[in-house]
Design an enzyme around this catalytic site. Structure first.
Site, PDB file in Angstrom:
ATOM      1  N   GLN A   5      11.798  17.863  52.764  1.00 51.28           N
ATOM      2  CA  GLN A   5      10.913  18.864  53.339  1.00 51.28           C
ATOM      3  C   GLN A   5      11.648  19.875  54.296  1.00 51.28           C
ATOM      4  O   GLN A   5      11.248  20.953  54.664  1.00 51.28           O
ATOM      5  CB  GLN A   5       9.703  18.472  54.105  1.00 51.28           C
ATOM      6  N   GLY A  53      10.742  19.409  72.397  1.00 53.85           N
ATOM      7  CA  GLY A  53      11.877  18.751  73.163  1.00 53.85           C
ATOM      8  C   GLY A  53      12.795  19.339  73.674  1.00 53.85           C
ATOM      9  O   GLY A  53      13.168  19.337  74.993  1.00 53.85           O
ATOM     10  N   ASP A 103       7.073  21.317  61.666  1.00 48.72           N
ATOM     11  CA  ASP A 103       5.554  20.792  61.977  1.00 48.72           C
ATOM     12  C   ASP A 103       4.746  21.802  62.467  1.00 48.72           C
ATOM     13  O   ASP A 103       3.535  21.553  62.345  1.00 48.72           O
ATOM     14  CB  ASP A 103       5.809  19.712  63.095  1.00 48.72           C
ATOM     15  N   THR A 105      10.446  24.337  63.998  1.00 42.06           N
ATOM     16  CA  THR A 105      10.063  23.045  63.610  1.00 42.06           C
ATOM     17  C   THR A 105       9.220  23.011  62.185  1.00 42.06           C
ATOM     18  O   THR A 105       8.420  24.203  62.131  1.00 42.06           O
ATOM     19  CB  THR A 105       9.293  22.266  64.571  1.00 42.06           C
ATOM     20  N   MET A 131       5.683  14.991  56.035  1.00 40.29           N
ATOM     21  CA  MET A 131       5.953  14.967  57.549  1.00 40.29           C
ATOM     22  C   MET A 131       4.982  15.716  58.399  1.00 40.29           C
ATOM     23  O   MET A 131       3.730  16.238  57.909  1.00 40.29           O
ATOM     24  CB  MET A 131       7.340  15.606  57.802  1.00 40.29           C
ATOM     25  N   GLY A 132       5.279  15.803  59.498  1.00 40.98           N
ATOM     26  CA  GLY A 132       4.316  16.646  60.736  1.00 40.98           C
ATOM     27  C   GLY A 132       4.189  16.297  61.965  1.00 40.98           C
ATOM     28  O   GLY A 132       3.461  16.668  62.916  1.00 40.98           O
TER      29      GLY A 132
HETATM   30  O1  F6P Z   1       9.857  17.233  63.784  1.00 46.58           O
HETATM   31  C1  F6P Z   1      10.429  17.308  62.650  1.00 46.58           C
HETATM   32  C2  F6P Z   1      10.535  16.024  61.969  1.00 46.58           C
HETATM   33  O2  F6P Z   1      11.021  16.302  60.502  1.00 46.58           O
HETATM   34  C3  F6P Z   1       9.068  15.567  61.780  1.00 46.58           C
HETATM   35  O3  F6P Z   1       8.014  15.959  60.934  1.00 46.58           O
HETATM   36  C4  F6P Z   1       9.598  14.066  61.475  1.00 46.58           C
HETATM   37  O4  F6P Z   1       8.502  13.022  61.745  1.00 46.58           O
HETATM   38  C5  F6P Z   1      10.590  13.970  62.316  1.00 46.58           C
HETATM   39  O5  F6P Z   1      11.224  15.188  62.420  1.00 46.58           O
HETATM   40  C6  F6P Z   1      11.859  13.221  61.511  1.00 46.58           C
HETATM   41  O6  F6P Z   1      12.850  12.599  62.437  1.00 46.58           O
HETATM   42  P1  F6P Z   1      14.375  12.351  62.187  1.00 46.58           P
HETATM   43  O7  F6P Z   1      15.040  13.483  61.230  1.00 46.58           O
HETATM   44  O8  F6P Z   1      15.090  12.006  63.405  1.00 46.58           O
HETATM   45  O9  F6P Z   1      14.317  10.956  61.256  1.00 46.58           O
END
Ligand code: F6P
Length: 361
Positions: free
Chosen positions: A286, A115, A138, A136, A180-181
């Site tokens: 994580q 993004g 991910d 990231t 996550m991911g």
């Molecule tokens: O993109 C990184 C990440 O940690 C994803 O793995 C997860 O779905 C998302 O961000 C969580 O986002 P937030 O911190 O906005 O809850």
């Protein structure tokens, strides 16, 4: 000017340190940091801090980001409240570029995920001197072998599996661990192999609940045994859909993933699994804490090289890791495709060779 955008991850501060340390070897460069992604420039008064060698002391090991970050809004979609109380967005990118010129900013280094790098690309197309640094947990950017933060997340998940094994074995339980991911199963796949899990469910391979049940049964001798299932937050059953909620946070454009672990537990019970099932959702643990050595090194390499790209006047580029080199790619290439797990790839092959079940049979 340096800034961090999107969700935080371990290693952001190490990149900032790398940039500042490299810049401080030259006479002509001063580094400033913009607070909370581009918001620091867009807000009045501006929120910008000087970054010198002293201000980056101790940053190599520090998680999070000293500059703050956000995964909402941005210069192209700045949230504005309407008279009726609802929200809309306005494009403030031109205004922001003018402000950067007024502030005397020669170049911007944007440390962020897909993004953020889309924002970098949009700004580069408007003529801003900008360099991207991929981050990231991910690991879903296709132009770099790894993003920093990913290996630390894998380490955290692996240690969590090690802990769950002892309690699962003591109680003869099935443990589901949700990681996550987003759309990519990298964290789940790597930690399932490293932690010796029995089942790994990832978004790229929709699962059949009967196959998961079969694997659980194999893991028990009468009532003795245990089973560790790692499930990626973006995993889904065959013919089913991902589990998540539309966020009502202003400017947040993603679906908030999460909940597949508990859904899976319910599906297994409904399918007739008799063993006790517990679900652990690791969530933001994580992303927290100190980066492991691999991520400190990668983040440092990215920081130094990003600063060098600025000094060489190579803009509209993102630094990337292509083993064993640190290279740079165009921002167009950087955001072109997601890096997803190949169901026929080497790592899935290895996992299957170890007996890890993907819910395919
Ligand atoms: O993109 C990184 C990440 O940690 C994803 O793995 C997860 O779905 C998302 O961000 C969580 O986002 P937030 O911190 O906005 O809850």
């Amino acid at each position: 000017m340096v800034l961090t955008g999107g969700g935080d991850c371990p290693g952001l501060n190490a990149v900032i340190r790398g940039i500042v340390k490299r810049a401080s070897q030259e006479k002509d460069w001063e580094v400033i940091g913009c607070i909370e992604s581009f918001n620091g420039v867009l807000r009045e008064p501006t929120e910008i801090v000087e970054l010198d060698e002293k201000s980056v002391h101790g940053l190599l090991v520090m998680g999070g980001t000293i500059l703050g970050t956000t995964n909402k809004g941005g210069p192209f979609e700045w949230p504005v409240r309407q008279p009726d109380g609802s929200w809309t967005t306005v494009d403030r990118s031109d205004e922001m570029i003018r402000k950067l010129q007024y502030l005397g900013v020669d170049a911007v280094i944007n440390i962020g995920g897909d993004g953020s790098q889309r924002i970098s690309l949009g700004l580069a197309q408007k003529g801003l001197n900008i360099v991207g640094v991929p981050k990231t947990i991910d690991n879903d950017l296709s132009s770099t072998d790894y993003t920093f933060g990913f290996q630390t997340a894998v380490q955290i998940c692996t240690e969590a599996i090690d802990k769950l094994v002892t309690t699962a074995a003591s109680h003869n339980r099935v443990f589901i661990m949700e990681v996550m991911g987003r759309d990519a199963g990298w964290i789940a796949l790597h930690s399932a192999i490293a932690g010796g899990a029995d089942v790994c469910l990832i978004p790229e391979i929709p699962y059949d609940i009967q196959e998961v049940k079969k694997k659980i049964e194999q893991r028990y001798n009468k009532r003795h045994g245990f089973c560790i299932i790692v499930v990626a937050e973006g995993a889904k059953p065959k013919g089913g859909s991902i589990v998540g909620t539309k966020s009502d946070e202003v400017g947040y454009q993603h679906v908030r993933l999460g909940g597949i672990g508990n859904q899976l537990a319910a599906e297994l019970k409904a399918a007739g699994v008799e063993q006790d099932i517990r679900c652990t959702i690791l969530g933001h643990l994580q992303r927290g804490g100190t980066p492991i050595a691999f991520d400190r090194i990668l983040a440092s390499e990215f920081g130094v090289r990003a600063m060098e790209l600025v000094m060489e006047g190579k803009f509209g580029r993102m630094v990337a890791y292509r083993h064993p080199e640190i290279v740079d790619v165009s921002l167009e290439e950087a955001v072109r495709a997601q890096n997803l797990v190949d169901p026929k790839g080497q790592l899935v092959h290895t996992a299957k060779g170890l007996g890890i079940e993907f819910g395919q049979g």
